[in-house]
Each structure stands twice: as structure tokens, then as C-alpha cells.
Motif scaffolding. Structure first.
Motif, short mmCIF file in Angstrom:
data_model
loop_
_atom_site.label_atom_id
_atom_site.label_comp_id
_atom_site.label_asym_id
_atom_site.label_seq_id
_atom_site.Cartn_x
_atom_site.Cartn_y
_atom_site.Cartn_z
N GLN A 498 -36.59 48.19 76.09
CA GLN A 498 -35.39 48.99 76.34
C GLN A 498 -34.97 49.76 75.10
O GLN A 498 -34.49 50.89 75.17
CB GLN A 498 -34.23 48.09 76.79
N ILE A 499 -35.18 49.14 73.94
CA ILE A 499 -34.83 49.80 72.67
C ILE A 499 -35.66 51.07 72.50
O ILE A 499 -35.16 52.10 72.02
CB ILE A 499 -35.05 48.84 71.49
N GLU A 500 -36.92 51.03 72.93
CA GLU A 500 -37.77 52.23 72.81
C GLU A 500 -37.16 53.40 73.59
O GLU A 500 -37.15 54.54 73.12
CB GLU A 500 -39.17 51.92 73.34
N GLU A 501 -36.63 53.11 74.78
CA GLU A 501 -35.97 54.15 75.56
C GLU A 501 -34.68 54.63 74.89
O GLU A 501 -34.39 55.83 74.85
CB GLU A 501 -35.64 53.64 76.97
N LEU A 502 -33.91 53.69 74.35
CA LEU A 502 -32.64 54.04 73.73
C LEU A 502 -32.84 54.93 72.50
O LEU A 502 -32.07 55.87 72.27
CB LEU A 502 -31.88 52.78 73.34
N LEU A 503 -33.85 54.64 71.71
CA LEU A 503 -34.10 55.41 70.49
C LEU A 503 -34.51 56.85 70.79
O LEU A 503 -34.40 57.72 69.92
CB LEU A 503 -35.17 54.73 69.62
N GLN A 504 -34.98 57.09 72.00
CA GLN A 504 -35.40 58.45 72.39
C GLN A 504 -34.37 59.13 73.30
O GLN A 504 -34.61 60.22 73.80
CB GLN A 504 -36.75 58.38 73.11
N SER A 505 -33.21 58.48 73.47
CA SER A 505 -32.19 59.02 74.35
C SER A 505 -31.54 60.26 73.75
O SER A 505 -31.45 60.41 72.52
CB SER A 505 -31.12 57.96 74.62
N LYS A 506 -31.06 61.13 74.61
CA LYS A 506 -30.33 62.32 74.15
C LYS A 506 -28.87 61.98 73.83
O LYS A 506 -28.15 62.79 73.26
CB LYS A 506 -30.38 63.42 75.20
N TYR A 507 -28.44 60.77 74.21
CA TYR A 507 -27.06 60.36 73.96
C TYR A 507 -26.97 59.63 72.63
O TYR A 507 -27.67 58.64 72.38
CB TYR A 507 -26.55 59.45 75.08
N GLU A 508 -26.07 60.10 71.77
CA GLU A 508 -25.93 59.53 70.43
C GLU A 508 -25.55 58.05 70.48
O GLU A 508 -26.08 57.24 69.72
CB GLU A 508 -24.86 60.31 69.65
N SER A 509 -24.64 57.67 71.39
CA SER A 509 -24.19 56.27 71.46
C SER A 509 -25.33 55.34 71.87
O SER A 509 -25.42 54.21 71.40
CB SER A 509 -23.02 56.14 72.45
N TYR A 510 -26.23 55.82 72.77
CA TYR A 510 -27.38 55.00 73.16
C TYR A 510 -28.30 54.78 71.97
O TYR A 510 -28.81 53.67 71.74
CB TYR A 510 -28.15 55.69 74.28
N MET A 511 -28.52 55.87 71.21
CA MET A 511 -29.40 55.77 70.05
C MET A 511 -28.83 54.80 69.01
O MET A 511 -29.56 53.97 68.44
CB MET A 511 -29.58 57.17 69.43
N GLN A 512 -27.52 54.86 68.80
CA GLN A 512 -26.88 53.96 67.83
C GLN A 512 -27.00 52.50 68.27
O GLN A 512 -27.27 51.62 67.45
CB GLN A 512 -25.41 54.34 67.67
N THR A 513 -26.81 52.26 69.56
CA THR A 513 -26.93 50.89 70.08
C THR A 513 -28.36 50.38 69.89
O THR A 513 -28.57 49.22 69.49
CB THR A 513 -26.55 50.84 71.57
N GLY A 514 -29.35 51.24 70.17
CA GLY A 514 -30.74 50.86 69.99
C GLY A 514 -31.06 50.53 68.54
O GLY A 514 -31.74 49.54 68.24
N CYS A 515 -30.54 51.35 67.61
CA CYS A 515 -30.75 51.10 66.18
C CYS A 515 -30.13 49.77 65.75
O CYS A 515 -30.75 49.00 65.01
CB CYS A 515 -30.15 52.24 65.35
N THR A 516 -28.93 49.50 66.22
CA THR A 516 -28.24 48.25 65.86
C THR A 516 -29.02 47.04 66.37
O THR A 516 -29.19 46.04 65.65
CB THR A 516 -26.82 48.24 66.46
N SER A 517 -29.52 47.10 67.62
CA SER A 517 -30.27 45.98 68.19
C SER A 517 -31.58 45.75 67.45
O SER A 517 -31.95 44.62 67.15
CB SER A 517 -30.54 46.24 69.67
N LEU A 518 -32.28 46.85 67.14
CA LEU A 518 -33.56 46.73 66.44
C LEU A 518 -33.35 46.17 65.03
O LEU A 518 -34.13 45.31 64.57
CB LEU A 518 -34.25 48.10 66.38
N LYS A 519 -32.31 46.63 64.37
CA LYS A 519 -31.99 46.13 63.03
C LYS A 519 -31.72 44.63 63.06
O LYS A 519 -32.19 43.86 62.21
CB LYS A 519 -30.77 46.90 62.50
N LEU A 520 -30.98 44.19 64.08
CA LEU A 520 -30.66 42.77 64.21
C LEU A 520 -31.91 41.94 64.46
O LEU A 520 -32.09 40.87 63.87
CB LEU A 520 -29.65 42.60 65.36
N ILE A 521 -32.80 42.44 65.32
CA ILE A 521 -34.04 41.72 65.63
C ILE A 521 -34.89 41.57 64.38
O ILE A 521 -35.42 40.49 64.08
CB ILE A 521 -34.83 42.45 66.74
N LEU A 522 -35.03 42.66 63.62
CA LEU A 522 -35.88 42.63 62.42
C LEU A 522 -35.33 41.65 61.38
O LEU A 522 -36.09 40.90 60.76
CB LEU A 522 -35.99 44.03 61.83
#
Length: 592
Positions: A498-522
Motif C-alpha cells: 500500500q505504501i508503494e501506491e501512496l508514494l506515487q499518489s497525486k495527493y500530498e497527504s497520501y504521500m506524506q502518510t506513506g513516507c511516515t509509515s515507511l520511515k517507521l518500518i525502517l
């Protein structure tokens, strides 16, 4: 003069288009509350008079987006830090570049000028804090200890300490004379965005993404208060000038807090969205926020705000009397001792001469090449002379901003007044598609909430994914991201696609949520994934270990697929580029 009979407590002062591209940062002049500096992805710093529509001065010289700006106490200088890690200091009175400071290896995240000496502190995504002598010596000291980006810096009112706050959820207090850490505060559970010293007492306030404000006693080095009523991350704090209360700029509201005991005196609705900075002048609080290329300024009349007395929320009940505040000047807590003159110098611990000459501590006075690249273009000569080169030596008197008249109030209270149902019907007109979408989203969230009640987070997330509605996934992730303790390894295998989809989203808030989740996982799971995959095979049958190995292998494969996407997006300019650069650094071990 302010309108005497107005009933408005807050109002919007103005909205301006501040840059030719997105605004990345801004700062108010805290002394006057009348100057504003904005930094943009166009690599410029623009200087404005609050409430006036035209830019006074446009400062150039940076070759990368400007990510942090700050005025000095007299508002005669401004410093700006860029995405590349460089800093530039301009003399606003002389309208010229003063210093170029090089040494940080990543984005500048925080800045502060020393209250008396010619020192400047900078914090970066490279986790380092540097103390600069603006006059001649370059970087005189480097403070190490944070493990993530340094988001806020603040010198104490007496100029003897420097406080730093970081994404690593810690606050560190540094002794400038000794050059070492005095203490560390670790009670926050999220990134710390803002710290503010009390104007008089040995007290420090901090605001965090964990949605709390905490107060720290700087004599006993312990927490003496915590308020958790915020609806989102705390980004702005300001003590009242006499120190009687603390203001928090929340999303679309101003909250007024007291301490010992913890209490909220007032909540004032203000339409400023995510406010980015606050200043106080003439019994008015000025707040500024930005969105894309636009900057909006707002005013709150502090004479109409409760700073004591009845409590909105907190540990004190409405039917219980509050303890009378101590008279001014009679506090149990120690007060700062300020120098008698502003010419006083602050002794600071300095690095050796060889360290100062190293590339990490480089300072350059403007060369002829800088002079060509860096400029201070005066766009409004009249305002420039009035503010920075006044004929009178006396400081200008700033009148309060006048409140607008309540135009149309009588109309709204008579023939145009609507009942709730009628008002909602009027609002819905022409928005049928949006109403259908929101109704569907609400229904889906109710379904997820029912599953969530069972306590199974993974099943809740899997249900959200099965609905094929990315907005539902974002809603769930925004909750889970605030509670790292809910994360388990098998949750990562569901979230990463799902993060892969969020990082490619045209919506800024989706992209930010994806970045936050990926950062937490790493940060939370990469050490486990790496250790599991590199461990030697176990002897015999270990089903639990085998299951963990399979999950780690799946996560590694998904992370590896994401690494190229992150690498490509790290080349972008602006806030997104910064977030992806940080992710790229965290994902570097995947290549080994």
C-alpha cells in the motif's frame, strides 16, 4: 487604531502570494511582530511587512530550496538555511549578503540567533548542531548527540544555554560555556517540533507530534506539566510576554494553557489551518500559515482571551476554585539574570583552530562571486526606508491591527438565518458526488471500526485494503503511525504494498502518510529483518523462527522494490524531496 466596539476575538489580516513556487518555511520578527520572512522552493527569501501586500525585499544567493529562516532579535539580520545544508546571513539595513556558512551535510531544519552575542546556532537533518561566530570565526563548536533531524533550537533568555529538540523525541540542554550537555528530557513519544523558554523563569515548554505540550523545570530538571488536549501535532508555542500563560497554535484554533496545576483556560477558533509561527505585540497575537505559494496572516485580540480563572479543560474542575497566582516578581522558581547591556559578550566553548579550519566548519565572507550570485533586491523603497532606515532614531510605534467591522451581522441574524437542516441542504447543493463519496467512506470506516474493536490491527488493515479505497487505508495508517507499539512484523507485509501506491499518489497527504509509515518500518524493523536474514541456519526444527524468517524475507523483497522509487523521488526539490532523501539514507543498508 483598533475598533473599540468590535466583538471579534480573531480575524484574518491578509493573504498574499509570497513566492513564484511553493513556500517551504516562514518566520515572524518576534520583537515587533510586524516583519515576516518567507523561504521558497524558488530558492529566495522574501521580506514582508505584516498586513502590507507588497514584498519589501527579495534575497537571492541560495541554489537550493530555502527550508528554514530566522530573524535576529533586533530584526536587522536574517539567516536562511537551504536543502543543501548551506546558510546565508543578510544585513537588512545595508541590503546586502553578510556571511555564507558551509558545513552541514544535509537540510537545515532549525536556526536561532543568540540574544546578545554575535552567535548563531543551526540544526540539520544530519543530526548535528553547529554554533557559528557570525563576525569572524566560522563554526566555533559542534554539538553531537541527537540521532535524527534537529527540528528546533532555542537560546535561553540569559544566553548561557542552548536547547535542542529532535525527531528522535528528545530535548537536550547544552551549556555554552562548558560545551557539553547538561541534561536530556525523554518523556515525549513523538518528534518534537517546537521548544520555548519562559521569558523570566527557569522553565521550558515543548510541543510534539505526540499531540502533547510538556513543561520542564530547569532547576530540578524534571517535567512539571503535560497537556494532552491537542487535536494534532503541536507546531507553535509562545509564552505571554509576562509569562502568565502559554499559547499553543493548534489546527484552526488557539489554546491557552496554565501549569502547576495543568489547565486550559481558553480555546479560540481561528481559521489559520496549520499555523507555522506566532508573535505577540500590543496585546495581539499574530499567527501565520502557508499553503502552496500562499501565506495567510491572522490576529487574535488577547484582551478578549481568558488567561486565568475558569477552566475549559484539565485537572481542575469548573466548580473548584483556582489557586491565586503569585504576584509578579514573587516566584518560587529562579529567574534569568540578563546582562545590563546588549554589548555583553557570552563566553562559549570553542573547537580547536584545526577543527574550525576543517570543511565542516567553513565560513566565507562574501566573495565577488557571492556578490554576483547573492543580492538583496529592494522591491518597495518606501517601506524599506521606513522600516530599516528610519529618519528618527526612536523605535517606531506599532499600532494594534484594527479589527474588521462585523458587516452583515444583522442580516444573518434575521431574514437569512437558516436552521441546521436547511443550512446542510444549501451546502450540499452542487456537491452530490462528494456527498456520495463521503457517505461511502463513512460507512466503510464504521465497518473497520467494528473490526478494530476486536483488537486485531492486522485484520482491520486487511479489511481496509480489501475495500479498494486508498483513502480508508490512509485513515487507518494515520492512526497506526501515531502508535508504534501497535506495529508487528506481519503488519509490515500488508502495509508495504500500500505504501508503494501512496508514494506515487497525486495527493500530498497520501504521500506524506506513506513516507511516515515507511520511515517507521525502517527504523523499527530493519535491524530485525537484517539480523534474521543474515543469521546462520538453526539446528533442528524451529517453526517460530522459520515463520519469522519468511516474513522478514517478504519484507526485504518489498523494501527492495521500493528503494528505486524512493531513489528517483529523492531528486525532487522541496519538502517531498527532503522526505525522500531521508528515506533514501534509511534504505541505504538494503544495498549491502
Amino acid at each position: 487604531m483598533a475598533v473599540a466596539n468590535t466583538t471579534k476575538t480573531s480575524w484574518r489580516l491578509q493573504e498574499i502570494v509570497a513566492h513564484s513556487s511553493n513556500v517551504a518555511c516562514l518566520a515572524l520578527g518576534k520583537n515587533s511582530g510586524r516583519l515576516l520572512a518567507t523561504g521558497g522552493e524558488d530558492c529566495r527569501v522574501n521580506i514582508w511587512a505584516v498586513s502590507k501586500p507588497n514584498c519589501i525585499m527579495s534575497l537571492t544567493g541560495h541554489n537550493n530550496p530555502v527550508e528554514c529562516v530566522k530573524f535576529n532579535n533586533s530584526e536587522e539580520q536574517v539567516v536562511a538555511g537551504s536543502q543543501s545544508g548551506s546558510l546565508r546571513v543578510w544585513d537588512l539595513e545595508a541590503a546586502k549578503i553578510l556571511r555564507t556558512l558551509m558545513g552541514h551535510k544535509a537540510n537545515i531544519c532549525s536556526l536561532d540567533f543568540h540574544p546578545f552575542g554575535e552567535y548563531l546556532a543551526s540544526g540539520s537533518m544530519d543530526t548535528n548542531i553547529k554554533l557559528w561566530d557570525v563576525r569572524r570565526k566560522g563554526c566555533v563548536f559542534r554539538y553531537k548527540g541527537h540521532t535524527q533531524a534537529v527540528k528546533c533550537l532555542a537560546f535561553s533568555p540569559d544566553g548561557k544555554w542552548l536547547a535542542s529538540a529532535s525527531d528522535d523525541s528528545t530535548i537536550k540542554l547544552w551549556d555554552l560555556t562548558a560545551g557539553k550537555m547538561i541534561t536530556e528530557f525523554t518523556a515525549h513519544t513523538g518528534a518534537i517540533n517546537i521548544i520555548q523558554f519562559h521569558p523570566n523563569e527557569y522553565l521550558l515548554a515543548s510541543g510534539s507530534s505526540d499531540r502533547t505540550i510538556k513543561l520542564w523545570d530547569l532547576e530540578k530538571f524534571k517535567m512539571i506539566g503535560s497537556s494532552g488536549g491537542e487535536m494534532g501535532p503541536v507546531r507553535c508555542l509562545a509564552f505571554n510576554l509576562d509569562g502568565c500563560c502559554l499559547y499553543s497554535g493548534a489546527v484552526d484554533s488557539l489554546r491557552v494553557y496554565g501549569w502547576e496545576p495543568d489547565r486550559c483556560f481558553d480555546v479560540v477558533p481561528v481559521g489559520w489551518g496549520k499555523v507555522a509561527d506566532l508573535a505577540i505585540c500590543n496585546h495581539q497575537l499574530i499567527g501565520v500559515s502557508y499553503n502552496l505559494a500562499n501565506v495567510s496572516s491572522y490576529v487574535v485580540d488577547l484582551t478578549r482571551v481568558k488567561k486565568s480563572g475558569s477552566v475549559i479543560q484539565g485537572v481542575i474542575q469548573d466548580d473548584q476554585p483556582l489557586t491565586e497566582p503569585s504576584p509578579k516578581g514573587s516566584t518560587l522558581r529562579r529567574n534569568y539574570e540578563r546582562p545590563l547591556t546588549t554589548c555583553s559578550t557570552q563566553r562559549v566553548k570553542q573547537s580547536s583552530e584545526s577543527e574550525r579550519r576543517s570543511p565542516e566548519g567553513e565560513m566565507r565572507s562574501p566573495s565577488s562571486e557571492d556578490e554576483k550570485e547573492s543580492s538583496a533586491e529592494i522591491r518597495n523603497p518606501e517601506d524599506y526606508k521606513e522600516i530599516f532606515q528610519p529618519k528618527s532614531l526612536a523605535p517606531p510605534k506599532n499600532e494594534p491591527f484594527p479589527a474588521p467591522l462585523e458587516d452583515g451581522e444583522s442580516l444573518l441574524s434575521s431574514r437569512y438565518v437558516l436552521g441546521d437542516d436547511e443550512a446542510l441542504a444549501q451546502i450540499r447543493k452542487g456537491h452530490d458526488t462528494m456527498c456520495v463519496m463521503l457517505t461511502s467512506r463513512h460507512k466503510n470506516l464504521d465497518t473497520i471500526r467494528a473490526v478494530w474493536g476486536s483488537g486485531d490491527v492486522k485484520t482491520s488493515l486487511d479489511s481496509a485494503v480489501s475495500m479498494k479505497d486508498l483513502s480508508i487505508v490512509v485513515d487507518i495508517l494515520n492512526i497506526v503511525n501515531l502508535k508504534p507499539s501497535l506495529w508487528k512484523l506481519d503488519l509490515c507485509t500488508s502495509i508495504l504494498p500500500q505504501i508503494e501506491e501512496l508514494l506515487q499518489s497525486k495527493y500530498e497527504s497520501y504521500m506524506q502518510t506513506g513516507c511516515t509509515s515507511l520511515k517507521l518500518i525502517l527504523k523499527r524493523f530493519w535491524p530485525l529483518i537484517s539480523d534474521t536474514l543474515t543469521a546462520p541456519p538453526s539446528v533442528g526444527v524451529d517453526i517460530t523462527r522459520e515463520e519469522r524468517h519468511q516474513k522478514c524475507k517478504a519484507c526485504y523483497k518489498l523494501l527492495k522494490n521500493l528503494s528505486d522509487l524512493v531513489k528517483n523521488k529523492a531528486d525532487q526539490v522541496g519538502r517531498h524531496g527532503s522526505a525522500f532523501k531521508e528515506l533514501q539514507l534509511l534504505m541505504a543498508p538494503l544495498d549491502y
